[in-house]
Design a protein around this motif. Structure first.
Motif, PDB file in Angstrom:
ATOM      1  N   MET A   1       6.266  11.114   0.111  1.00  0.00           N
ATOM      2  CA  MET A   1       7.409  11.018   0.516  1.00  0.00           C
ATOM      3  C   MET A   1       7.806  11.126   1.882  1.00  0.00           C
ATOM      4  O   MET A   1       7.018  12.443   2.489  1.00  0.00           O
ATOM      5  CB  MET A   1       8.104  11.647  -0.976  1.00  0.00           C
TER       6      MET A   1
ATOM      7  N   GLY B   1       6.510   3.423  -6.068  1.00  0.00           N
ATOM      8  CA  GLY B   1       7.455   3.114  -5.230  1.00  0.00           C
ATOM      9  C   GLY B   1       7.624   3.427  -3.795  1.00  0.00           C
ATOM     10  O   GLY B   1       8.020   4.424  -2.895  1.00  0.00           O
ATOM     11  N   SER B   2       6.230   3.936  -3.083  1.00  0.00           N
ATOM     12  CA  SER B   2       6.046   4.565  -1.974  1.00  0.00           C
ATOM     13  C   SER B   2       5.661   3.496  -1.068  1.00  0.00           C
ATOM     14  O   SER B   2       4.396   2.328  -2.026  1.00  0.00           O
ATOM     15  CB  SER B   2       5.173   6.104  -2.045  1.00  0.00           C
TER      16      SER B   2
ATOM     17  N   ALA C   1       8.938  10.961  -5.296  1.00  0.00           N
ATOM     18  CA  ALA C   1       9.843  12.602  -5.718  1.00  0.00           C
ATOM     19  C   ALA C   1      10.907  11.598  -7.172  1.00  0.00           C
ATOM     20  O   ALA C   1      10.700  12.193  -8.281  1.00  0.00           O
ATOM     21  CB  ALA C   1      10.712  12.096  -5.114  1.00  0.00           C
TER      22      ALA C   1
ATOM     23  N   PHE D   1       5.374  -2.943  -3.109  1.00  0.00           N
ATOM     24  CA  PHE D   1       4.855  -3.060  -2.201  1.00  0.00           C
ATOM     25  C   PHE D   1       2.996  -3.674  -2.707  1.00  0.00           C
ATOM     26  O   PHE D   1       3.040  -4.040  -1.350  1.00  0.00           O
ATOM     27  CB  PHE D   1       4.568  -1.272  -2.184  1.00  0.00           C
TER      28      PHE D   1
ATOM     29  N   GLY E   1       9.169   0.276  -8.781  1.00  0.00           N
ATOM     30  CA  GLY E   1       9.308   0.375  -7.354  1.00  0.00           C
ATOM     31  C   GLY E   1       8.013  -0.246  -6.914  1.00  0.00           C
ATOM     32  O   GLY E   1       7.620  -0.816  -5.485  1.00  0.00           O
TER      33      GLY E   1
ATOM     34  N   MET F   1      12.270  14.664   1.427  1.00  0.00           N
ATOM     35  CA  MET F   1      12.480  14.598  -0.062  1.00  0.00           C
ATOM     36  C   MET F   1      11.647  15.253  -0.621  1.00  0.00           C
ATOM     37  O   MET F   1      11.569  16.246  -1.837  1.00  0.00           O
ATOM     38  CB  MET F   1      12.017  12.729  -0.486  1.00  0.00           C
TER      39      MET F   1
HETATM   40  C1  LIG Z   1      10.614   0.936   2.260  1.00  0.00           C
HETATM   41  C2  LIG Z   1      10.572   1.886   1.191  1.00  0.00           C
HETATM   42  C3  LIG Z   1       9.728   2.861   1.064  1.00  0.00           C
HETATM   43  C4  LIG Z   1       9.871   4.096   0.382  1.00  0.00           C
HETATM   44  N1  LIG Z   1       9.579   5.454   0.452  1.00  0.00           N
HETATM   45  C5  LIG Z   1       8.746   6.000  -0.711  1.00  0.00           C
HETATM   46  C6  LIG Z   1       8.459   7.326  -0.917  1.00  0.00           C
HETATM   47  O1  LIG Z   1       7.301   7.436   0.108  1.00  0.00           O
HETATM   48  N2  LIG Z   1       8.348   7.798  -1.294  1.00  0.00           N
HETATM   49  C7  LIG Z   1       9.354   8.197  -2.389  1.00  0.00           C
HETATM   50  O2  LIG Z   1       9.151   9.359  -3.326  1.00  0.00           O
HETATM   51  N3  LIG Z   1      10.140   7.041  -2.720  1.00  0.00           N
HETATM   52  C8  LIG Z   1      10.064   5.890  -1.511  1.00  0.00           C
HETATM   53  N4  LIG Z   1      10.999   5.028  -1.357  1.00  0.00           N
HETATM   54  C9  LIG Z   1      11.881   5.630  -2.937  1.00  0.00           C
HETATM   55  C10 LIG Z   1      11.995   4.596  -3.883  1.00  0.00           C
HETATM   56  O3  LIG Z   1      11.231   3.434  -3.733  1.00  0.00           O
HETATM   57  C11 LIG Z   1      12.936   4.877  -4.788  1.00  0.00           C
HETATM   58  O4  LIG Z   1      12.826   6.020  -5.170  1.00  0.00           O
HETATM   59  C12 LIG Z   1      13.059   4.546  -5.971  1.00  0.00           C
HETATM   60  O5  LIG Z   1      13.433   4.154  -7.439  1.00  0.00           O
HETATM   61  C13 LIG Z   1      11.419   4.509  -6.782  1.00  0.00           C
HETATM   62  O6  LIG Z   1      11.315   4.273  -8.352  1.00  0.00           O
HETATM   63  P1  LIG Z   1       9.980   4.207  -8.670  1.00  0.00           P
HETATM   64  O7  LIG Z   1       9.641   6.174  -8.556  1.00  0.00           O
HETATM   65  O8  LIG Z   1      10.269   4.033 -10.065  1.00  0.00           O
HETATM   66  O9  LIG Z   1       8.529   3.394  -8.451  1.00  0.00           O
HETATM   67  C14 LIG Z   1      11.195   4.429  -0.553  1.00  0.00           C
HETATM   68  C15 LIG Z   1      12.529   3.081  -0.575  1.00  0.00           C
HETATM   69  C16 LIG Z   1      11.944   2.282   0.315  1.00  0.00           C
HETATM   70  C17 LIG Z   1      12.986   1.117   0.006  1.00  0.00           C
END
Ligand SMILES: Cc1cc2nc3c(=O)[nH]c(=O)nc-3n(C[C@H](O)[C@H](O)[C@H](O)COP(=O)(O)O)c2cc1C
Length: 392
Positions: free
Chosen positions: A120, A10-11, A88, A42, A38, A124
């Motif tokens: 990220m 989720g980035s 992260a 997107f 996550g 972070m």
């Molecule tokens: C708009 C938005 C952008 C994000 N971009 C990032 C990112 O680039 N890198 C990152 O580590 N977390 C980012 N996050 C936070 C993660 O989406 C969050 O920690 C989420 O729990 C990650 O879930 P996953 O690792 O299971 O995909 C973002 C959150 C939001 C709301």
């Protein structure tokens, strides 16, 4: 065809995984995508299924084929697991063995080569937890494609932008399906600097980070070898799959390596061994103004001694200013090795502490080969492949 499992997390950079998936397909990979919850904020499953022509995975309890555990099936089928962008959260979870969603469960069940491309916010990325997790993954032989510097989506400046698709594809192609040219062979690597004690506080050492030694160990493991590393006090983490022995001085390095040299099929002397040590180690601390002249005596030539013991072959590394080909060539006879890999330490874009190198390999029979500038892991794979192909 080889299968690449692409984990997308989720980035904001998740959209760039679309391009990555297509680029991997152009490299003749079947691409199977696993998206975290996550990631699906997107990009969508439908998008990746349309792009790759393959079903995606998203939920841990999903079983596209009933009665078959998808996380195990996918882990077994993959030639490479690529996590890009890696948040992260995902990095910290896989480093610690969490398996609370499909991607992390699959990653835990997977035993092959892994490429992780973090993306990220710079804070972070710089956080101690993230740094420590990345070091853990490196130590498990994962290839980390460092994020770029620049302005990230939140407007901050710093390191955190997902690396280019080209860099990620390069990393994937260098580790996926590495030919098992060293299967059944034992490889001994010496790595890092040595430290020679002047008094209880001070040491004579050098700038070797140990990154090249770690890369050679990782490459040999990827090529199927059983690997022992005898390492000085180096900063770069060593793979956990190799047998790693820590030493400080040149003499300790020689003593620790000798038993392995006798049975090794290949010895790669990457360590930057101190040529000299203080003649007498002073007990306690030499006070300021009392240092006087330090008398140095020569250390044993670690690789020359090991080369005498081995029935296999040994390769030396030479750090030479401005290429130093002729000086390096002298090492072939002096150390009794079959080839010397030369680093040009006059260049700031490679060698000491860099992620990159550009090796010139000089063979005893007069041949020369050049790797070109590439990551230290790629250089190491190139070097070992040259040696294996020549041997065949
Ligand atoms: C708009 C938005 C952008 C994000 N971009 C990032 C990112 O680039 N890198 C990152 O580590 N977390 C980012 N996050 C936070 C993660 O989406 C969050 O920690 C989420 O729990 C990650 O879930 P996953 O690792 O299971 O995909 C973002 C959150 C939001 C709301």
């Amino acid at each position: 065809m080889r299968t690449a499992v692409l984990g997308v997390s989720g980035s904001v950079a998740a959209y760039r995984a679309c391009d990555l998936a297509r680029s991997l397909m152009r490299e003749e990979f079947v691409v199977r995508v696993c998206l975290t919850d996550g990631a699906q904020k997107f990009v969508s499953v439908a998008l990746f299924e349309a792009l790759t022509g393959q079903p995606c995975l998203q939920d841990t309890f999903e079983e596209p084929e009933r009665g078959r555990m998808a996380h195990i099936d996918w882990a077994r089928s993959a030639s490479v697991l690529v996590i890009a962008p890696a948040t992260a959260n995902v990095i910290n979870k896989i480093a610690n063995g969490y398996a609370d969603d499909m991607l992390t469960t699959l990653a835990l069940a997977y035993t092959g080569p892994m490429v992780v491309a973090p993306a990220m916010n710079p804070s972070m990325f710089a956080h101690e937890a993230t740094r420590a997790s990345l070091e853990t993954l490196r130590a498990r032989a994962a290839v980390i494609v460092e994020p770029d510097e620049g302005e990230v989506a939140c407007g901050e400046q710093g390191q955190g932008k997902l690396a280019s698709v080209e860099q990620i594809v390069n990393a994937v192609t260098s580790v996926a399906n590495v030919a098992q040219l060293l299967k059944g062979k034992t490889v001994l690597v010496t790595s890092g600097p040595t430290e020679e004690q002047l008094d209880d506080v001070r040491v004579l050492t050098n700038r070797s980070s140990g990154k090249m030694g770690a890369a050679v160990a990782r490459a040999a493991l990827l090529m199927g070898a059983e690997v022992t590393v005898v390492a000085g006090p180096q900063r770069a983490p060593l793979p956990l799959q190799s047998q790693n022995i820590s030493v400080r001085t040149a003499q300790q390095m020689l003593d620790a390596a000798k038993p392995f040299a006798k049975t090794a099929d290949l010895i790669v002397g990457v360590a930057a061994v101190a040529d000299y040590r203080p003649a007498d180690k002073v007990e306690g601390k030499i006070r300021s103004g009392e240092m006087g002249e330090v008398k140095l005596v020569p250390n044993p030539d670690v690789l020359a001694e090991l080369s005498k013991l081995t029935k296999g072959r040994s390769i030396a590394f030479a750090a030479e200013p401005d290429g130093g080909i002729e000086k390096a060539r002298e090492k072939i006879e002096k150390k009794g090795v079959y080839a010397v890999a030369v680093n040009d330490i006059g260049r700031s874009d490679i060698a000491f502490d860099s992620e990159y190198n550009d090796l010139t390999l000089l063979f005893a029979d007069g041949r020369e080969a050049s790797s070109g500038r590439m990551s230290k892991l790629k250089c190491a794979l190139w070097l070992l492949t040259q040696v294996c192909e020549e041997r065949a």
